[in-house]
Design an enzyme around this catalytic site. Structure first.
Site, PDB file in Angstrom:
ATOM      1  N   HIS A 273       0.864  -1.189   0.000  1.00  0.00           N
ATOM      2  CA  HIS A 273       0.000   0.000   0.000  1.00  0.00           C
ATOM      3  C   HIS A 273       0.897   1.235   0.000  1.00  0.00           C
ATOM      4  O   HIS A 273       1.638   1.482   0.952  1.00  0.00           O
ATOM      5  CB  HIS A 273      -0.919   0.009   1.217  1.00  0.00           C
ATOM      6  CG  HIS A 273      -2.086   0.936   1.076  1.00  0.00           C
ATOM      7  ND1 HIS A 273      -3.377   0.512   1.218  1.00  0.00           N
ATOM      8  CD2 HIS A 273      -2.157   2.256   0.793  1.00  0.00           C
ATOM      9  CE1 HIS A 273      -4.198   1.531   1.045  1.00  0.00           C
ATOM     10  NE2 HIS A 273      -3.459   2.614   0.785  1.00  0.00           N
ATOM     11  N   LEU A 274       0.811   1.986  -1.059  1.00  0.00           N
ATOM     12  CA  LEU A 274       1.592   3.196  -1.243  1.00  0.00           C
ATOM     13  C   LEU A 274       1.404   4.158  -0.073  1.00  0.00           C
ATOM     14  O   LEU A 274       0.284   4.361   0.401  1.00  0.00           O
ATOM     15  CB  LEU A 274       1.143   3.873  -2.549  1.00  0.00           C
ATOM     16  CG  LEU A 274       1.795   5.186  -2.929  1.00  0.00           C
ATOM     17  CD1 LEU A 274       3.282   4.991  -3.192  1.00  0.00           C
ATOM     18  CD2 LEU A 274       1.105   5.762  -4.168  1.00  0.00           C
ATOM     19  N   HIS A 275       2.495   4.732   0.398  1.00  0.00           N
ATOM     20  CA  HIS A 275       2.426   5.752   1.436  1.00  0.00           C
ATOM     21  C   HIS A 275       3.696   6.591   1.402  1.00  0.00           C
ATOM     22  O   HIS A 275       4.772   6.102   1.093  1.00  0.00           O
ATOM     23  CB  HIS A 275       2.208   5.148   2.827  1.00  0.00           C
ATOM     24  CG  HIS A 275       3.232   4.136   3.238  1.00  0.00           C
ATOM     25  ND1 HIS A 275       3.255   2.842   2.732  1.00  0.00           N
ATOM     26  CD2 HIS A 275       4.268   4.223   4.098  1.00  0.00           C
ATOM     27  CE1 HIS A 275       4.262   2.186   3.288  1.00  0.00           C
ATOM     28  NE2 HIS A 275       4.890   3.006   4.108  1.00  0.00           N
ATOM     29  N   GLN A 276       3.528   7.867   1.672  1.00  0.00           N
ATOM     30  CA  GLN A 276       4.658   8.793   1.726  1.00  0.00           C
ATOM     31  C   GLN A 276       4.909   9.194   3.169  1.00  0.00           C
ATOM     32  O   GLN A 276       3.976   9.528   3.896  1.00  0.00           O
ATOM     33  CB  GLN A 276       4.388  10.050   0.900  1.00  0.00           C
ATOM     34  CG  GLN A 276       5.486  11.093   1.099  1.00  0.00           C
ATOM     35  CD  GLN A 276       5.621  12.017  -0.054  1.00  0.00           C
ATOM     36  OE1 GLN A 276       5.983  11.597  -1.133  1.00  0.00           O
ATOM     37  NE2 GLN A 276       5.332  13.274   0.170  1.00  0.00           N
TER      38      GLN A 276
END
Length: 175
Positions: A132-135
């Site tokens: 899951h993409l996260h910055q």
């Protein structure tokens, strides 16, 4: 930090900062299944329980449950997507806008001097939750010289997550 000058191998110009506490992310095993993904579950919980500070149209902002520093935020799309290049234009734009707002809010609430921003893409790159993409938005301070994590394996966190969440959420601008 450790200089490579005294290593048994051929010396190089790099200094090493050993961070064995990060091994838990590397050796944790398989990623959570999509229906167990904490970033997919978080939006269904209350903001307080999920540590969410702001919700947008395609993305949301929450505190990192395992922060590097107090105020360490994550910007995540609601959609379960692993890679930045698989994100939609709308998701990318909102991630950027939420990151800018988060930086402004953290400057005002935490009086930080700078930031580390980044995305670890894939388990091999160090992503704790690679699916899951996260910055990451990690506030930094000029006077922060805390070596507990390196020397004692302990991270000194001066504030409770719930208190930080409440302050950041209260300071977040609402349209």
């Amino acid at each position: 930090m450790e200089s490579s000058v005294d290593f048994a191998a051929v010396p190089d110009a790099f200094q090493r900062l050993w961070t064995p506490h990060r091994l838990v992310y590397i050796t944790a095993g398989p990623q959570p299944h999509a229906d167990e993904c904490p970033f997919c579950v978080a939006p269904s919980l209350s903001d307080e329980k999920a540590l969410i500070v702001a919700r947008g149209e395609t993305c949301f902002v929450l505190l990192n449950l395992f922060p590097y520093n107090a105020g360490h935020l994550l910007v995540c799309p609601y959609r379960h997507v692993a890679s930045y290049d698989d994100a939609t234009g709308e998701e990318v734009a909102e991630m950027g806008a939420l990151t800018q707002t988060a930086m402004r809010v953290l400057r005002a609430t935490a009086n930080c001097d700078g930031f580390n921003l980044g995305m670890n893409q894939g388990g091999i790159a160090g992503a704790g939750i690679a699916e899951h993409l996260h910055q990451h938005i990690v506030p930094r301070w000029a006077q922060d010289s805390n070596f507990f994590p390196i020397i004692a394996g302990t991270k000194a966190m001066p504030r409770l997550l719930g208190d930080v969440r409440a302050e950041v959420a209260e300071s977040w601008p609402h349209p």
